[in-house]
Design a protein around this motif. Sequence first.
Motif, PDB file in Angstrom:
ATOM      1  N   SER A  80       0.809  -1.220   0.000  1.00  0.00           N
ATOM      2  CA  SER A  80       0.000   0.000   0.000  1.00  0.00           C
ATOM      3  C   SER A  80       0.843   1.271   0.000  1.00  0.00           C
ATOM      4  CB  SER A  80      -0.944   0.006   1.193  1.00  0.00           C
ATOM      5  OG  SER A  80      -0.208  -0.021   2.404  1.00  0.00           O
ATOM      6  N   ILE A  81       2.078   1.222   0.459  1.00  0.00           N
ATOM      7  CA  ILE A  81       2.887   2.437   0.515  1.00  0.00           C
ATOM      8  C   ILE A  81       3.763   2.610  -0.724  1.00  0.00           C
ATOM      9  CG2 ILE A  81       2.955   2.337   3.037  1.00  0.00           C
ATOM     10  CD1 ILE A  81       5.941   1.590   2.804  1.00  0.00           C
ATOM     11  N   ASN A 103      -5.232  -2.762  -3.230  1.00  0.00           N
ATOM     12  CA  ASN A 103      -4.339  -2.943  -2.093  1.00  0.00           C
ATOM     13  C   ASN A 103      -4.720  -4.154  -1.237  1.00  0.00           C
ATOM     14  OD1 ASN A 103      -2.835  -0.705  -2.855  1.00  0.00           O
ATOM     15  ND2 ASN A 103      -3.817   0.678  -1.394  1.00  0.00           N
ATOM     16  N   ALA A 104      -5.983  -4.527  -1.259  1.00  0.00           N
ATOM     17  CA  ALA A 104      -6.412  -5.700  -0.499  1.00  0.00           C
ATOM     18  C   ALA A 104      -5.838  -6.985  -1.088  1.00  0.00           C
ATOM     19  CB  ALA A 104      -7.929  -5.773  -0.457  1.00  0.00           C
ATOM     20  N   PHE A 163       8.147   0.869  -6.153  1.00  0.00           N
ATOM     21  CA  PHE A 163       9.076   1.895  -5.672  1.00  0.00           C
ATOM     22  C   PHE A 163       8.554   2.433  -4.356  1.00  0.00           C
ATOM     23  CE2 PHE A 163      12.690   4.476  -6.678  1.00  0.00           C
ATOM     24  CZ  PHE A 163      12.499   5.635  -5.939  1.00  0.00           C
ATOM     25  N   SER A 164       9.353   2.278  -3.288  1.00  0.00           N
ATOM     26  CA  SER A 164       8.891   2.659  -1.955  1.00  0.00           C
ATOM     27  C   SER A 164       9.290   4.105  -1.633  1.00  0.00           C
ATOM     28  CB  SER A 164       9.488   1.720  -0.913  1.00  0.00           C
ATOM     29  OG  SER A 164      10.811   2.110  -0.607  1.00  0.00           O
ATOM     30  N   PRO A 165       8.701   4.681  -0.605  1.00  0.00           N
ATOM     31  CA  PRO A 165       9.081   6.038  -0.186  1.00  0.00           C
ATOM     32  C   PRO A 165      10.532   6.122   0.288  1.00  0.00           C
ATOM     33  CG  PRO A 165       6.980   5.408   0.775  1.00  0.00           C
ATOM     34  CD  PRO A 165       7.568   4.174   0.160  1.00  0.00           C
ATOM     35  N   SER A 205       0.453   5.994  -7.917  1.00  0.00           N
ATOM     36  CA  SER A 205       1.042   6.273  -6.609  1.00  0.00           C
ATOM     37  C   SER A 205       0.304   5.523  -5.514  1.00  0.00           C
ATOM     38  CB  SER A 205       0.987   7.772  -6.335  1.00  0.00           C
ATOM     39  OG  SER A 205      -0.349   8.168  -6.080  1.00  0.00           O
ATOM     40  N   SER A 206       0.839   5.595  -4.315  1.00  0.00           N
ATOM     41  CA  SER A 206       0.167   4.968  -3.170  1.00  0.00           C
ATOM     42  C   SER A 206      -1.193   5.602  -2.939  1.00  0.00           C
ATOM     43  CB  SER A 206       1.028   5.095  -1.917  1.00  0.00           C
ATOM     44  OG  SER A 206       1.306   6.451  -1.639  1.00  0.00           O
ATOM     45  N   GLY A 207      -1.342   6.853  -3.321  1.00  0.00           N
ATOM     46  CA  GLY A 207      -2.616   7.538  -3.140  1.00  0.00           C
ATOM     47  C   GLY A 207      -3.567   7.392  -4.308  1.00  0.00           C
TER      48      GLY A 207
END
Length: 116
Positions: free
Chosen positions: A30-31, A73-74, A98-100, A52-54
Amino acid sequence: QVQLVESGGGLVQPGGSLRLSCAASGIIFSINSMNWYRRVPGKGRELVAGISSGGSTNYANSVKGRFTISRDNAKNTVYLQMNSLKPEDTAVYYCNSFSPYGTEYWGKGTLVNVSS
């Protein structure tokens, strides 16, 4: 162990549709921003679409209006719906996370062949 596993590629006629899936494990899905890239033999890698994550999305100009990226995301899964496919869409399609924190991972790819 991180895995990104693509599926849904194959042979399709021009004008047809395919839906690619990428199932992720071993990451906090999810992130992560999730992306689809493609590579044509003899050419460089091209970013096709990203989400994006959002949930914000971006697309290469060559696929705008034809491809749609989405995420669940589930299910830890990202999708690429490809409509009105053209021969020039033929490529190996790769899933990317790609993570934050700057960590990224790649799937092994799935071949999309648009041909009559």
